[in-house]
Design a protein around this motif. Structure first.
Motif: not given
Length: 241
Positions: A213-239
């Motif tokens: 994940l850290i070495n990923e050069m393209a921006s995008g979302y990382i799926e985390t397999g867990r729902r928090l407050r009725n929304a899929t918890a996702r982490i934005k990568s690329g930053f």
């Protein structure tokens, strides 16, 4: 090693550390008895912080250690570094302080310094073993990667437990490739610790290993397999770049 070379070596080491007057003061009287030396400074920076550091070198360090400095423009790769070093050495530089920290740049600069018999020191977190034993390579100055991951894991875990914290934005300039010598090792391992802390605190399962994940050069979302407050918890990568 002659007396003059001894003082050149010690002064460049102190310059690279730049942590305070206590390190410099034992050398001031001896340094001022030596001829003025010219030191090349190679940089990857071109921002307000760098210009402040240049002023510090010119106005405080230079007069204290009887030195003048020749600065590069912002450098991007090993070829630009060695081109600058060649010019600096031809103009009489006794040593080089290198802030171009990619592993190949560190090695190329150290090799050229050895060839030209000038002192060389660089700012980095991970020692380049290929050139570590060269006589004119004075070593590296920087945050050690040892303990970096655990320190940031503990830091973010503490922040997560504070009341009112909703989310986190991790911004680090050179994490990608930091475990491979192409980025900043301290950035890589601090980011690794923080991503692990987030996963632990929120019971997340990243779709890829943290290193990938850290070495990923393209921006995008990382799926985390867990729902928090009725929304899929996702982490934005690329930053991390």
């Amino acid at each position: 090693m002659g007396k003059e070379n001894f003082y050149i070596k010690k002064m460049i080491q102190c310059l690279a550390i730049c942590t305070g007057v206590l390190l410099l003061s034992p050398m001031l009287s001896s340094a001022n008895e030596e001829p003025e030396h010219l030191v090349g400074v190679a940089t990857i920076f071109d921002d307000a912080g760098w210009h402040t550091q240049v002023e510090y070198f010119n106005e405080l360090i230079g007069p204290a250690l009887n030195m003048k400095f020749m600065y590069s423009d912002k450098l991007n790769n090993s070829m630009e570094l060695t081109d600058f070093m060649t010019r600096a050495i031809s103009m009489g530089c006794d040593g080089i302080i290198n802030f171009v920290t990619q592993n190949d740049c560190v090695a190329a600069g150290a090799s050229l310094a050895q060839e030209k018999s000038v002192w060389y020191v660089t700012q980095n977190s991970m020692i380049n073993e290929d050139v570590a034993e060269l006589e004119h390579n004075l070593g590296h100055v920087g945050a050690s990667v040892s303990g970096m991951e655990s320190a940031y894991y503990e830091l973010l875990t503490e922040l997560i437990t504070q009341e009112g914290k909703k989310g986190f934005f991790i911004y680090t300039g050179s994490a990608a490739g930091g475990n491979q010598g192409t980025g900043a090792a301290s950035h890589f391992y601090s980011t690794k610790g923080m991503l692990k802390a987030i996963a632990k605190a929120y019971d997340l399962a990243y779709e890829k290993p943290v290193e990938d994940l850290i070495n990923e050069m393209a921006s995008g979302y990382i799926e985390t397999g867990r729902r928090l407050r009725n929304a899929t918890a996702r982490i934005k990568s690329g930053f991390f770049l």
